[in-house]
Scaffold this motif. Structure first.
Motif, PDB file in Angstrom:
ATOM      1  N   TYR A 115      43.176  50.568  32.752  1.00  0.00           N
ATOM      2  CA  TYR A 115      43.683  51.055  31.640  1.00  0.00           C
ATOM      3  C   TYR A 115      45.055  50.261  31.276  1.00  0.00           C
ATOM      4  O   TYR A 115      45.152  50.300  29.963  1.00  0.00           O
ATOM      5  CB  TYR A 115      44.153  52.423  31.609  1.00  0.00           C
ATOM      6  CG  TYR A 115      43.071  53.441  32.325  1.00  0.00           C
ATOM      7  CD1 TYR A 115      41.871  53.686  31.618  1.00  0.00           C
ATOM      8  CD2 TYR A 115      42.744  53.830  33.460  1.00  0.00           C
ATOM      9  CE1 TYR A 115      40.798  54.426  31.803  1.00  0.00           C
ATOM     10  CE2 TYR A 115      41.781  54.674  33.989  1.00  0.00           C
ATOM     11  CZ  TYR A 115      40.818  55.077  33.165  1.00  0.00           C
ATOM     12  OH  TYR A 115      39.815  55.884  33.611  1.00  0.00           O
ATOM     13  N   ALA A 116      45.551  49.819  32.063  1.00  0.00           N
ATOM     14  CA  ALA A 116      46.822  49.080  31.729  1.00  0.00           C
ATOM     15  C   ALA A 116      46.620  47.520  31.366  1.00  0.00           C
ATOM     16  O   ALA A 116      45.657  46.860  31.721  1.00  0.00           O
ATOM     17  CB  ALA A 116      48.050  49.106  32.872  1.00  0.00           C
TER      18      ALA A 116
ATOM     19  N   SER B  98      53.408  56.631  23.741  1.00  0.00           N
ATOM     20  CA  SER B  98      53.245  55.527  24.415  1.00  0.00           C
ATOM     21  C   SER B  98      52.451  54.346  24.334  1.00  0.00           C
ATOM     22  O   SER B  98      51.163  54.822  24.281  1.00  0.00           O
ATOM     23  CB  SER B  98      53.375  55.760  26.062  1.00  0.00           C
ATOM     24  OG  SER B  98      53.573  54.275  26.671  1.00  0.00           O
ATOM     25  N   GLU B  99      52.658  53.299  24.330  1.00  0.00           N
ATOM     26  CA  GLU B  99      51.776  52.114  23.742  1.00  0.00           C
ATOM     27  C   GLU B  99      51.190  51.730  25.121  1.00  0.00           C
ATOM     28  O   GLU B  99      49.982  51.295  24.957  1.00  0.00           O
ATOM     29  CB  GLU B  99      52.508  50.969  23.348  1.00  0.00           C
ATOM     30  CG  GLU B  99      52.909  51.222  21.657  1.00  0.00           C
ATOM     31  CD  GLU B  99      51.867  51.718  20.734  1.00  0.00           C
ATOM     32  OE1 GLU B  99      50.629  51.032  20.858  1.00  0.00           O
ATOM     33  OE2 GLU B  99      51.998  52.572  20.056  1.00  0.00           O
TER      34      GLU B  99
ATOM     35  N   ASP C   9      55.781  45.902  32.593  1.00  0.00           N
ATOM     36  CA  ASP C   9      55.815  46.859  31.123  1.00  0.00           C
ATOM     37  C   ASP C   9      54.469  47.169  30.790  1.00  0.00           C
ATOM     38  O   ASP C   9      54.302  48.085  29.890  1.00  0.00           O
ATOM     39  CB  ASP C   9      56.305  45.685  29.851  1.00  0.00           C
ATOM     40  CG  ASP C   9      57.763  45.446  30.103  1.00  0.00           C
ATOM     41  OD1 ASP C   9      58.430  46.185  30.891  1.00  0.00           O
ATOM     42  OD2 ASP C   9      58.200  44.348  29.391  1.00  0.00           O
ATOM     43  N   ARG C  10      53.450  47.064  31.607  1.00  0.00           N
ATOM     44  CA  ARG C  10      51.971  47.374  31.244  1.00  0.00           C
ATOM     45  C   ARG C  10      51.596  48.768  31.638  1.00  0.00           C
ATOM     46  O   ARG C  10      50.906  49.531  31.411  1.00  0.00           O
ATOM     47  CB  ARG C  10      51.195  46.532  32.006  1.00  0.00           C
ATOM     48  CG  ARG C  10      51.249  45.213  31.433  1.00  0.00           C
ATOM     49  CD  ARG C  10      50.048  44.204  32.376  1.00  0.00           C
ATOM     50  NE  ARG C  10      48.842  44.819  32.568  1.00  0.00           N
ATOM     51  CZ  ARG C  10      48.169  44.248  33.766  1.00  0.00           C
ATOM     52  NH1 ARG C  10      48.573  43.418  34.540  1.00  0.00           N
ATOM     53  NH2 ARG C  10      47.101  44.954  33.929  1.00  0.00           N
ATOM     54  N   LEU C  11      52.820  49.490  32.304  1.00  0.00           N
ATOM     55  CA  LEU C  11      52.821  50.894  32.841  1.00  0.00           C
ATOM     56  C   LEU C  11      54.170  51.598  32.712  1.00  0.00           C
ATOM     57  O   LEU C  11      55.236  50.790  33.207  1.00  0.00           O
ATOM     58  CB  LEU C  11      52.077  50.930  34.371  1.00  0.00           C
ATOM     59  CG  LEU C  11      52.383  52.167  34.999  1.00  0.00           C
ATOM     60  CD1 LEU C  11      51.046  52.977  34.283  1.00  0.00           C
ATOM     61  CD2 LEU C  11      52.064  52.267  36.373  1.00  0.00           C
ATOM     62  N   THR C  12      54.154  52.780  32.270  1.00  0.00           N
ATOM     63  CA  THR C  12      55.377  53.515  32.478  1.00  0.00           C
ATOM     64  C   THR C  12      55.246  54.499  33.439  1.00  0.00           C
ATOM     65  O   THR C  12      53.937  55.243  33.689  1.00  0.00           O
ATOM     66  CB  THR C  12      55.706  54.411  31.029  1.00  0.00           C
ATOM     67  OG1 THR C  12      55.897  53.406  29.960  1.00  0.00           O
ATOM     68  CG2 THR C  12      57.174  55.174  31.191  1.00  0.00           C
ATOM     69  N   VAL C  13      56.277  54.860  34.045  1.00  0.00           N
ATOM     70  CA  VAL C  13      56.240  55.680  35.470  1.00  0.00           C
ATOM     71  C   VAL C  13      57.066  56.968  35.108  1.00  0.00           C
ATOM     72  O   VAL C  13      58.160  56.668  34.870  1.00  0.00           O
ATOM     73  CB  VAL C  13      56.295  55.234  36.830  1.00  0.00           C
ATOM     74  CG1 VAL C  13      56.370  56.221  37.827  1.00  0.00           C
ATOM     75  CG2 VAL C  13      55.426  54.044  37.038  1.00  0.00           C
ATOM     76  N   ILE C  14      56.613  57.901  35.275  1.00  0.00           N
ATOM     77  CA  ILE C  14      57.825  59.501  35.099  1.00  0.00           C
ATOM     78  C   ILE C  14      57.591  60.062  36.475  1.00  0.00           C
ATOM     79  O   ILE C  14      56.120  60.318  36.559  1.00  0.00           O
ATOM     80  CB  ILE C  14      57.313  60.346  33.902  1.00  0.00           C
ATOM     81  CG1 ILE C  14      57.350  59.587  32.694  1.00  0.00           C
ATOM     82  CG2 ILE C  14      58.326  61.307  33.886  1.00  0.00           C
ATOM     83  CD1 ILE C  14      56.865  60.422  31.346  1.00  0.00           C
ATOM     84  N   LYS C  15      58.461  60.534  37.070  1.00  0.00           N
ATOM     85  CA  LYS C  15      58.564  61.419  38.070  1.00  0.00           C
ATOM     86  C   LYS C  15      59.038  62.878  37.654  1.00  0.00           C
ATOM     87  O   LYS C  15      59.941  62.998  36.900  1.00  0.00           O
ATOM     88  CB  LYS C  15      59.598  61.088  39.191  1.00  0.00           C
ATOM     89  CG  LYS C  15      59.074  59.786  39.971  1.00  0.00           C
ATOM     90  CD  LYS C  15      60.035  59.396  41.009  1.00  0.00           C
ATOM     91  CE  LYS C  15      59.912  60.178  42.314  1.00  0.00           C
ATOM     92  NZ  LYS C  15      58.858  60.270  43.077  1.00  0.00           N
TER      93      LYS C  15
ATOM     94  N   SER D  40      55.993  50.118  44.013  1.00  0.00           N
ATOM     95  CA  SER D  40      55.238  48.688  44.302  1.00  0.00           C
ATOM     96  C   SER D  40      54.286  48.587  43.023  1.00  0.00           C
ATOM     97  O   SER D  40      54.249  47.436  42.553  1.00  0.00           O
ATOM     98  CB  SER D  40      54.476  48.746  45.498  1.00  0.00           C
ATOM     99  OG  SER D  40      53.730  47.463  45.494  1.00  0.00           O
ATOM    100  N   VAL D  41      53.490  49.520  42.629  1.00  0.00           N
ATOM    101  CA  VAL D  41      52.392  49.422  41.499  1.00  0.00           C
ATOM    102  C   VAL D  41      53.051  49.084  40.240  1.00  0.00           C
ATOM    103  O   VAL D  41      52.697  48.168  39.565  1.00  0.00           O
ATOM    104  CB  VAL D  41      51.495  50.678  41.337  1.00  0.00           C
ATOM    105  CG1 VAL D  41      50.684  50.569  40.266  1.00  0.00           C
ATOM    106  CG2 VAL D  41      50.413  50.584  42.633  1.00  0.00           C
ATOM    107  N   LYS D  42      54.377  49.828  39.994  1.00  0.00           N
ATOM    108  CA  LYS D  42      55.040  49.670  38.841  1.00  0.00           C
ATOM    109  C   LYS D  42      55.612  48.297  38.825  1.00  0.00           C
ATOM    110  O   LYS D  42      55.698  47.749  37.953  1.00  0.00           O
ATOM    111  CB  LYS D  42      56.131  50.650  38.672  1.00  0.00           C
ATOM    112  CG  LYS D  42      57.133  50.568  37.641  1.00  0.00           C
ATOM    113  CD  LYS D  42      56.551  50.367  36.404  1.00  0.00           C
ATOM    114  CE  LYS D  42      57.746  50.183  35.363  1.00  0.00           C
ATOM    115  NZ  LYS D  42      57.488  49.553  34.098  1.00  0.00           N
ATOM    116  N   ALA D  43      55.949  47.906  40.114  1.00  0.00           N
ATOM    117  CA  ALA D  43      56.628  46.301  40.149  1.00  0.00           C
ATOM    118  C   ALA D  43      55.753  45.515  39.569  1.00  0.00           C
ATOM    119  O   ALA D  43      55.908  44.287  38.945  1.00  0.00           O
ATOM    120  CB  ALA D  43      57.236  46.095  41.278  1.00  0.00           C
TER     121      ALA D  43
END
Length: 99
Positions: free
Chosen positions: A98-99, A11-12, A43-49, A36-39
């Motif tokens: 980091y993002a 992932s970039e 696009d600066r962060l990918t979230v996986i559960k 909320s953080v993802k929102a």
């Protein structure tokens, strides 16, 4: 290579992995914080559960011993990890480095 491994290695943008379980009350407590953080970061962060009950191999590989555990990856490298619930502003501060 699994889709999960491919994503955290290639992932970039940083990838936040949320190790959780459906029966885990603290996991339910932190879920809105992660959303909320993802929102806010878009696009600066990918979230996986990752459901810990269904992914024992990933739990062992990353030495996840309690849930919820959040691990932030970039290009396959662990940048940060935390177990337990944390306030949104603290999580945001860590990820924005980091993002």
């Amino acid at each position: 290579m699994s889709k999960f491994t491919n994503l955290i290695n290639n992932s970039e943008v940083p990838v936040l992995v949320d190790f959780y379980a459906d029966w885990c009350q603290p996991c339910h407590m932190i879920a809105p914080t992660i959303k909320s953080v993802k929102a806010k970061l878009g696009d600066r962060l990918t979230v996986i559960k990752i459901n810990s009950d269904k992914n024992q191999q990933a739990m062992m590989k990353y030495q996840v011993r309690s849930i919820p555990t959040l691990i932030l990856f970039h290009k396959g490298k662990v940048l940060w990890r935390n177990s337990g619930v944390m306030p949104e502003h603290e999580l945001m501060k860590v990820i924005e480095r980091y993002a």
